[in-house]
Design an enzyme around this catalytic site. Sequence first.
Site, PDB file in Angstrom:
ATOM      1  N   ARG A 195      28.723  40.653  63.380  1.00  0.00           N
ATOM      2  CA  ARG A 195      28.317  41.138  62.054  1.00  0.00           C
ATOM      3  C   ARG A 195      27.054  40.426  61.568  1.00  0.00           C
ATOM      4  O   ARG A 195      26.279  41.020  60.812  1.00  0.00           O
ATOM      5  CB  ARG A 195      29.454  40.957  61.055  1.00  0.00           C
ATOM      6  CG  ARG A 195      30.515  42.034  61.191  1.00  0.00           C
ATOM      7  CD  ARG A 195      31.645  41.797  60.224  1.00  0.00           C
ATOM      8  NE  ARG A 195      32.438  43.004  60.019  1.00  0.00           N
ATOM      9  CZ  ARG A 195      33.486  43.065  59.206  1.00  0.00           C
ATOM     10  NH1 ARG A 195      33.874  41.996  58.531  1.00  0.00           N
ATOM     11  NH2 ARG A 195      34.146  44.198  59.061  1.00  0.00           N
ATOM     12  N   LYS A 202      50.276  49.320  64.160  1.00  0.00           N
ATOM     13  CA  LYS A 202      51.056  50.023  63.145  1.00  0.00           C
ATOM     14  C   LYS A 202      50.593  51.446  62.880  1.00  0.00           C
ATOM     15  O   LYS A 202      49.401  51.699  62.722  1.00  0.00           O
ATOM     16  CB  LYS A 202      50.962  49.253  61.833  1.00  0.00           C
ATOM     17  CG  LYS A 202      51.607  47.891  61.874  1.00  0.00           C
ATOM     18  CD  LYS A 202      51.527  47.343  60.488  1.00  0.00           C
ATOM     19  CE  LYS A 202      52.019  45.928  60.363  1.00  0.00           C
ATOM     20  NZ  LYS A 202      51.545  45.390  59.084  1.00  0.00           N
ATOM     21  N   GLY A 233      36.560  45.801  64.041  1.00  0.00           N
ATOM     22  CA  GLY A 233      37.747  44.958  64.122  1.00  0.00           C
ATOM     23  C   GLY A 233      38.121  44.658  65.563  1.00  0.00           C
ATOM     24  O   GLY A 233      37.269  44.425  66.410  1.00  0.00           O
ATOM     25  N   GLY A 278      38.276  48.333  58.088  1.00  0.00           N
ATOM     26  CA  GLY A 278      38.807  49.172  57.004  1.00  0.00           C
ATOM     27  C   GLY A 278      37.790  50.195  56.522  1.00  0.00           C
ATOM     28  O   GLY A 278      38.134  51.351  56.236  1.00  0.00           O
TER      29      GLY A 278
HETATM   30  C1  3PG Z   1      36.545  43.575  56.319  1.00  0.00           C
HETATM   31  O1  3PG Z   1      36.408  42.849  57.305  1.00  0.00           O
HETATM   32  O2  3PG Z   1      37.447  44.420  56.225  1.00  0.00           O
HETATM   33  C2  3PG Z   1      35.532  43.448  55.212  1.00  0.00           C
HETATM   34  O3  3PG Z   1      34.694  42.354  55.408  1.00  0.00           O
HETATM   35  C3  3PG Z   1      36.213  43.382  53.861  1.00  0.00           C
HETATM   36  O4  3PG Z   1      37.084  42.287  53.818  1.00  0.00           O
HETATM   37  P1  3PG Z   1      38.506  42.459  53.142  1.00  0.00           P
HETATM   38  O5  3PG Z   1      39.313  43.382  53.983  1.00  0.00           O
HETATM   39  O6  3PG Z   1      39.082  41.048  53.084  1.00  0.00           O
HETATM   40  O7  3PG Z   1      38.262  43.014  51.754  1.00  0.00           O
HETATM   41 MG    MG Z   2      39.528  44.415  55.871  1.00  0.00          MG
END
Ligand code: 3PG
Ligand code: MG
Length: 396
Positions: free
Chosen positions: A38, A204, A353, A376
């Site tokens: 990132r 999940k 992720g 997310g």
């Molecule tokens: C993430 O990795 O999902 C973003 O940086 C946002 O972080 P958060 O899910 O803790 O809000």
């Molecule tokens: Mg997140």
Amino acid sequence: MAKKTVNDLPDLRGKRVLVRVDFNVPLDAEGNITNDRRIRAAVPTLQKLLDAGAGLIVMSHLGRPKGDPKKDAPFRMNRAAERLGELLGRPVQKADEVVGPKVAAAAKALKPGDVLVLENLRFHPGEQAGDPAFAKRLADLGDAYINDAFGTCHRKDASMYAVPAAMAGKPRVVGLLVAKELAILDKLLSDPARPFVAVLGGAKVSDKIGFIKALLNRVDKVLIGGAMTYTFIKAQGKNVGDSRLEADKLDVARELLVLGREKITLPVDHVVVQKVDAPETATVVKGDIPDGWVGVDIGPLTRAAYVEAIKPAGTVVWNGPMGKFEDEPYSRGTRDVAAALVACAGVTVVGGGETAEAVEEFGLADRMKHVSTGGGAFLEYVEGTPFAALSQIEDK
Ligand code: 3PG
Ligand code: MG
């Protein structure tokens, strides 16, 4: 609606630019950065602004600090700032506060080409509260605002929303990373090359209900793997032994199987172990998983079928590993899917992720069309949730 980008900015020489990035990187127990993807992804925008003669105030959150300075120490921005300095090849100053007189003085003193990284935004309660008074203090630091934090675009935190709102009248644009992520996802949502295949894994079903529903409307095929498999096959009335299961999501799984009956493919065989940490007991079963056994990866027949299904795809979206890939003996499913995406001539998009980390670990990230920096955010955008943060960015 297309958004203005850093390519649409007026002359920045001598200006101070506030840049919201997502440096929320994975850390080990000591707070060392285990994956700097990132940070690397924000460099093109930062470099462009520096080349244009701006001084930069760079701001991000890191982790989910709890408000206890001792426990929160690993979430300080020092290491991220250090890494950024290495990547930019120039000194980077680090402020030890988020806002306040010291920060204001440091920002004021910035010369063209200088970089100041603020302390973790979430150390201030105003950030996640979206507090306009806090936002105003950040907004006052800059002559222009750049959102290059794709991974955080689904959040309405102060730095994402209230800060650009407080800067109305000043240039407010997206960076190159956000522009690229949006362009690729918009194309995939509006006009995908077909067949469009989605590969979905992870632990999940519950995390991905909206995502799966949204995809079912758009894709031709959904290939399921990972621990969510066991919830689906249990919902079909099969035995899953001692595999990880979301017992309260069987109805949802059944509903998704009905909605996607012509599209969803489930694994037909599984790598199973008696104890997850005893790989020598790994074996393969077809159909039901006997009691006492735990599914840890998709089996060889499934791997071969998924590779075949991915081969002719015009578009592939992949989110979620196929098994416990972090343990080498159970990484075959995830590796084979990654290799199939590389071999596919279509547009291959990997969600952020864990999946992005897997692809990086295999050394294949550069061979995908796109690896998102959003976890997310990636899921929510594909689901069709509009990003409030982007409403504060100027339209083209
Ligand atoms: C993430 O990795 O999902 C973003 O940086 C946002 O972080 P958060 O899910 O803790 O809000
Ligand atoms: Mg997140």
